[in-house]
Design a protein around this motif. Structure first.
Motif, PDB file in Angstrom:
ATOM      1  N   PHE A  57      13.045 -34.766 -23.599  1.00  0.00           N
ATOM      2  CA  PHE A  57      13.037 -35.918 -22.696  1.00  0.00           C
ATOM      3  C   PHE A  57      13.566 -35.543 -21.311  1.00  0.00           C
ATOM      4  O   PHE A  57      13.008 -35.968 -20.300  1.00  0.00           O
ATOM      5  N   VAL A  58      14.639 -34.752 -21.260  1.00  0.00           N
ATOM      6  CA  VAL A  58      15.200 -34.335 -19.971  1.00  0.00           C
ATOM      7  C   VAL A  58      14.194 -33.460 -19.222  1.00  0.00           C
ATOM      8  O   VAL A  58      14.011 -33.605 -18.013  1.00  0.00           O
ATOM      9  N   ARG A  59      13.530 -32.571 -19.935  1.00  0.00           N
ATOM     10  CA  ARG A  59      12.529 -31.695 -19.306  1.00  0.00           C
ATOM     11  C   ARG A  59      11.364 -32.516 -18.758  1.00  0.00           C
ATOM     12  O   ARG A  59      10.905 -32.295 -17.634  1.00  0.00           O
ATOM     13  N   ASP A  60      10.881 -33.484 -19.545  1.00  0.00           N
ATOM     14  CA  ASP A  60       9.711 -34.261 -19.144  1.00  0.00           C
ATOM     15  C   ASP A  60      10.018 -35.300 -18.057  1.00  0.00           C
ATOM     16  O   ASP A  60       9.154 -35.596 -17.226  1.00  0.00           O
ATOM     17  N   LYS A  61      11.206 -35.881 -18.065  1.00  0.00           N
ATOM     18  CA  LYS A  61      11.573 -36.949 -17.112  1.00  0.00           C
ATOM     19  C   LYS A  61      13.013 -36.759 -16.627  1.00  0.00           C
ATOM     20  O   LYS A  61      13.895 -37.584 -16.900  1.00  0.00           O
ATOM     21  N   PRO A  62      13.290 -35.693 -15.858  1.00  0.00           N
ATOM     22  CA  PRO A  62      14.672 -35.431 -15.431  1.00  0.00           C
ATOM     23  C   PRO A  62      15.245 -36.483 -14.484  1.00  0.00           C
ATOM     24  O   PRO A  62      16.467 -36.564 -14.335  1.00  0.00           O
ATOM     25  N   SER A  63      14.395 -37.291 -13.870  1.00  0.00           N
ATOM     26  CA  SER A  63      14.908 -38.351 -13.000  1.00  0.00           C
ATOM     27  C   SER A  63      15.382 -39.561 -13.803  1.00  0.00           C
ATOM     28  O   SER A  63      16.028 -40.455 -13.254  1.00  0.00           O
ATOM     29  N   ILE A  64      15.093 -39.586 -15.097  1.00  0.00           N
ATOM     30  CA  ILE A  64      15.445 -40.717 -15.957  1.00  0.00           C
ATOM     31  C   ILE A  64      16.476 -40.330 -17.015  1.00  0.00           C
ATOM     32  O   ILE A  64      17.448 -41.043 -17.230  1.00  0.00           O
ATOM     33  N   PHE A  65      16.273 -39.199 -17.678  1.00  0.00           N
ATOM     34  CA  PHE A  65      17.129 -38.783 -18.793  1.00  0.00           C
ATOM     35  C   PHE A  65      18.082 -37.674 -18.355  1.00  0.00           C
ATOM     36  O   PHE A  65      17.665 -36.689 -17.750  1.00  0.00           O
ATOM     37  N   VAL A  66      19.376 -37.851 -18.702  1.00  0.00           N
ATOM     38  CA  VAL A  66      20.419 -36.906 -18.322  1.00  0.00           C
ATOM     39  C   VAL A  66      21.367 -36.743 -19.518  1.00  0.00           C
ATOM     40  O   VAL A  66      21.821 -37.759 -20.067  1.00  0.00           O
ATOM     41  N   PRO A  67      21.679 -35.517 -19.927  1.00  0.00           N
ATOM     42  CA  PRO A  67      22.651 -35.371 -21.018  1.00  0.00           C
ATOM     43  C   PRO A  67      23.998 -36.003 -20.649  1.00  0.00           C
ATOM     44  O   PRO A  67      24.463 -35.885 -19.514  1.00  0.00           O
ATOM     45  N   VAL A  68      24.614 -36.679 -21.607  1.00  0.00           N
ATOM     46  CA  VAL A  68      25.968 -37.190 -21.421  1.00  0.00           C
ATOM     47  C   VAL A  68      26.874 -35.983 -21.214  1.00  0.00           C
ATOM     48  O   VAL A  68      26.653 -34.920 -21.794  1.00  0.00           O
ATOM     49  N   LYS A  69      27.892 -36.145 -20.401  1.00  0.00           N
ATOM     50  CA  LYS A  69      28.804 -35.030 -20.144  1.00  0.00           C
ATOM     51  C   LYS A  69      29.621 -34.687 -21.384  1.00  0.00           C
ATOM     52  O   LYS A  69      29.953 -35.567 -22.176  1.00  0.00           O
TER      53      LYS A  69
END
Length: 112
Positions: A57-69
């Motif tokens: 998901f992060v790879r496909d939509k990095p402007s939307i999905f971000v790993p929690v710290k």
């Protein structure tokens, strides 16, 4: 996407209840949290994905999905920026998180 739309999408899935955890609304299936709202602030949601799902998901939509710290993010917890996402994008991720936590019999019912 608004917080209310996120909430309606989560509550539209089978067996989902809204509760609260650490002062934030959460969404549970089979007693397990699969999504939350309001952390780190009201413009975010969070989905419990697997690390592999998170990477996709992060790879496909990095402007939307971000790993929690931190450690939670390494386990797959993924923040979702609400404003830029669409129902179609969030639906796919939300159902994925729901399937990860739902009891097998609920998942089987959805598959049939």
């Amino acid at each position: 996407m608004t917080a209310d739309q996120f909430r309606r999408l989560a509550l539209g899935l089978p067996g989902v209840l809204e509760k609260a955890h650490m002062g934030h609304p959460d969404f549970r299936v089979g007693g397990k949290i699969f999504a939350t709202l309001g952390a780190p602030d009201d413009s975010w949601g969070m989905l419990k994905l697997t690390p592999e799902q998170q990477r996709q998901f992060v790879r496909d939509k990095p402007s939307i999905f971000v790993p929690v710290k931190g450690a939670w993010g390494k386990q797959g917890c993924t923040n979702v920026r609400l404003k830029p996402t669409t129902k179609a994008i969030l639906s796919t991720a939300m159902v994925t998180a729901w399937r990860n936590r739902a009891p097998e019999e609920l998942v089987e019912d959805v598959n049939t």
